[in-house]
Design a protein around this motif. Structure first.
Motif, mmCIF file in Angstrom:
data_model
loop_
_atom_site.group_PDB
_atom_site.id
_atom_site.type_symbol
_atom_site.label_atom_id
_atom_site.label_comp_id
_atom_site.label_asym_id
_atom_site.label_seq_id
_atom_site.Cartn_x
_atom_site.Cartn_y
_atom_site.Cartn_z
ATOM 1 N N SER A 216 0.848 -1.189 0.000
ATOM 2 C CA SER A 216 0.000 0.000 0.000
ATOM 3 C C SER A 216 0.882 1.238 0.000
ATOM 4 O O SER A 216 2.010 1.217 0.501
ATOM 5 C CB SER A 216 -0.898 -0.003 1.239
ATOM 6 O OG SER A 216 -1.739 1.134 1.260
ATOM 7 N N SER A 239 -1.921 8.187 4.808
ATOM 8 C CA SER A 239 -3.083 7.816 3.993
ATOM 9 C C SER A 239 -2.962 6.404 3.414
ATOM 10 O O SER A 239 -3.929 5.876 2.886
ATOM 11 C CB SER A 239 -3.270 8.819 2.848
ATOM 12 O OG SER A 239 -2.126 8.858 2.010
ATOM 13 N N ASP A 241 -3.115 2.514 3.200
ATOM 14 C CA ASP A 241 -4.049 1.627 3.888
ATOM 15 C C ASP A 241 -3.343 0.545 4.699
ATOM 16 O O ASP A 241 -2.335 -0.020 4.271
ATOM 17 C CB ASP A 241 -4.979 0.949 2.886
ATOM 18 C CG ASP A 241 -6.134 1.847 2.457
ATOM 19 O OD1 ASP A 241 -6.543 2.687 3.270
ATOM 20 O OD2 ASP A 241 -6.612 1.696 1.322
ATOM 21 N N THR A 265 -5.749 2.120 13.953
ATOM 22 C CA THR A 265 -6.679 2.907 13.141
ATOM 23 C C THR A 265 -7.803 3.413 14.036
ATOM 24 O O THR A 265 -8.128 2.796 15.048
ATOM 25 C CB THR A 265 -7.290 2.079 11.989
ATOM 26 O OG1 THR A 265 -8.047 1.001 12.543
ATOM 27 C CG2 THR A 265 -6.217 1.546 11.066
ATOM 28 N N LYS A 282 -5.282 6.670 10.204
ATOM 29 C CA LYS A 282 -4.297 5.589 10.274
ATOM 30 C C LYS A 282 -3.049 6.115 10.963
ATOM 31 O O LYS A 282 -2.298 6.912 10.405
ATOM 32 C CB LYS A 282 -4.017 5.057 8.872
ATOM 33 C CG LYS A 282 -5.126 4.135 8.379
ATOM 34 C CD LYS A 282 -5.198 4.009 6.894
ATOM 35 C CE LYS A 282 -5.870 5.202 6.264
ATOM 36 N NZ LYS A 282 -6.244 5.016 4.854
#
Length: 298
Positions: A216, A239, A241, A265, A282
């Motif tokens: 990611s 940002s 994931d 998170t 996150k």
């Protein structure tokens, strides 16, 4: 002869390309082998149980850790190159244990329970970084069925039992583990010398919800301090994931250096309707917290 050689070279190139595009089976390549190999370690008896490891696990009070850190890289890599380099140093960290629960017929369950999370290698001799809450999930009394061994599994499927907790920091959600590599030199991630800035690119290789070695990318979106157990700590929001199972993995810059560690998170919902999710924060621990733990202890 030249024509035959050309055909052979083309076929070789095609074979390499095909191999590079193979799709992994998360269950066959990682989930099942993790349980089977952990079970073999348990049966062999060369493991340290949660009860035995518990006395060395504290929320603070550790001395500096002797680690041979790798110098930071300075050459920017393409995302595919970055993945290939970084993923070899990302590990699966999991408590494991035989169920032992007896059913109504008096038969004991022989299933091996595992709860995989993530971690990364910072010393080729077998020093691993993960989250405090990952290590605590093995030690805690609430862990009822995976207390026989904590394991570290490499991308190639090699598995090692954790033999020691070298350091832990509850406030910054960090833990440093030691495995015995039996003389094998492990691939190491270099550690950045300073924290990232808002807007800098970030990358993660981790194991979200059993999707092992998922990749990611994103950027640093915020830097803030928050109150946690033991006082204030710094948080780097990103940002890129990640999800449950990603805990303890490394946040990487475009050079392949560690700039943070996955932590948690938080779902941000509309103030007028708690069922409406607006954003997922996150949160990661900046690299400065790790270097301070290594060099100064806590």
């Amino acid at each position: 002869m030249k024509y035959v050689l050309k055909i052979v070279l083309v076929l070789c190139a095609f074979t390499v390309a095909v191999q590079a595009q193979n799709y992994k089976s998360n269950i066959r390549h990682y989930k099942v082998p993790l349980a089977i190999k952990a079970g073999k370690l348990i049966d062999a008896g060369h493991v340290i149980s949660a009860d035995s490891l518990s006395p060395s696990f504290k929320n603070k009070g550790y001395a500096p850790v002797e680690v041979n850190l790798k110098s930071p890289k300075k050459k920017s890599l393409k995302p595919s190159e970055l993945y290939n380099r970084v993923s070899e140093s990302i590990v699966i960290v999991s408590p494991a244990g035989r169920c032992g629960e007896v059913d109504e017929k008096g038969k004991a369950c022989d299933k091996v329970h595992t709860y995989p999370a993530s971690g990364y290698i910072i010393d080729s001799k077998g020093i691993i970084v993960t989250n405090y809450h990952v290590a605590n999930s093995y030690i805690t009394k609430y862990n009822k069925d995976a207390r026989d061994v904590m394991v570290v599994m490499l991308k190639d499927g090699t598995i090692f039992p954790v033999e020691a907790i070298l350091s832990a920091d509850q406030k910054n959600d960090l833990a440093i583990l030691k495995i015995d590599t039996k003389g094998r030199e492990l691939p190491v991630l270099p550690i950045a010398t300073k924290d990232a800035e808002i807007g800098d690119p970030v990358f993660i290789v981790s194991h979200p919800k059993g999707y092992y070695y998922a990749f990611s990318s994103g950027m640093v979106t915020d830097k803030f301090s928050e109150i946690n157990i033991g006082g204030y700590r710094n948080i780097m929001a990103i940002s890129a994931d990640f999800a449950a199972g990603s805990s303890g993995s490394a946040i990487i810059d475009q050079f392949g250096n560690v700039i943070g560690t996955v932590s948690y998170t938080k779902t941000l919902q509309h103030s007028d309707d708690a069922t409406k999710t607006q954003m997922v924060l996150k949160a990661t621990i900046p690299v400065s917290a790790l270097t301070e733990l290594i060099k100064k202890g806590n």
